[in-house]
Design a protein around this motif. Structure first.
Motif, mmCIF file in Angstrom:
data_model
loop_
_atom_site.group_PDB
_atom_site.id
_atom_site.type_symbol
_atom_site.label_atom_id
_atom_site.label_comp_id
_atom_site.label_asym_id
_atom_site.label_seq_id
_atom_site.Cartn_x
_atom_site.Cartn_y
_atom_site.Cartn_z
ATOM 1 N N PRO A 140 0.827 -1.210 0.000
ATOM 2 C CA PRO A 140 0.000 0.000 0.000
ATOM 3 C C PRO A 140 0.864 1.266 0.000
ATOM 4 N N LEU A 141 0.387 2.285 -0.636
ATOM 5 C CA LEU A 141 1.143 3.527 -0.805
ATOM 6 C C LEU A 141 1.570 4.140 0.521
ATOM 7 N N ASP A 142 0.730 4.034 1.554
ATOM 8 C CA ASP A 142 1.090 4.631 2.840
ATOM 9 C C ASP A 142 2.197 3.865 3.567
ATOM 10 N N GLN A 143 2.615 2.707 3.041
ATOM 11 C CA GLN A 143 3.705 1.937 3.631
ATOM 12 C C GLN A 143 4.988 2.008 2.802
ATOM 13 N N HIS A 144 4.976 2.808 1.745
ATOM 14 C CA HIS A 144 6.171 2.981 0.915
ATOM 15 C C HIS A 144 7.238 3.763 1.678
ATOM 16 N N PRO A 145 8.521 3.486 1.406
ATOM 17 C CA PRO A 145 9.568 4.334 1.973
ATOM 18 C C PRO A 145 9.436 5.758 1.426
ATOM 19 N N ARG A 146 9.948 6.685 2.136
ATOM 20 C CA ARG A 146 9.816 8.100 1.759
ATOM 21 C C ARG A 146 10.379 8.383 0.362
ATOM 22 N N ASP A 147 11.410 7.679 -0.066
ATOM 23 C CA ASP A 147 12.064 7.968 -1.354
ATOM 24 C C ASP A 147 11.567 7.094 -2.503
#
Length: 64
Positions: free
Chosen positions: A45-52
């Motif tokens: 899910p997008l909200d669990q992606h790393p910041r970069d």
């Protein structure tokens, strides 16, 4: 909020944002999947992606 799953094209009341669709000519869009397709494809899910990550699709370790 009802959205259409990008994979199965069915409407879902539980859309999961999994990526950002990038386009050169302007603003992109958020890619939504239903929970079943998200799990079947192994997308994070997008909200669990790393910041970069810049919103590109990421796959979970268990995905084939």
């Amino acid at each position: 909020m009802t959205k259409t799953c990008r994979e199965c094209n069915e409407d879902t009341d539980e859309p999961v944002p999994v990526a950002l669709e990038h386009v050169a000519s302007g603003a992109g869009r958020v890619v939504y999947l239903c929970p079943l397709c998200r799990y079947a494809l192994g997308l994070v899910p997008l909200d669990q992606h790393p910041r970069d990550s810049y919103g590109f699709p990421l796959y979970e370790a268990h995905a084939l």
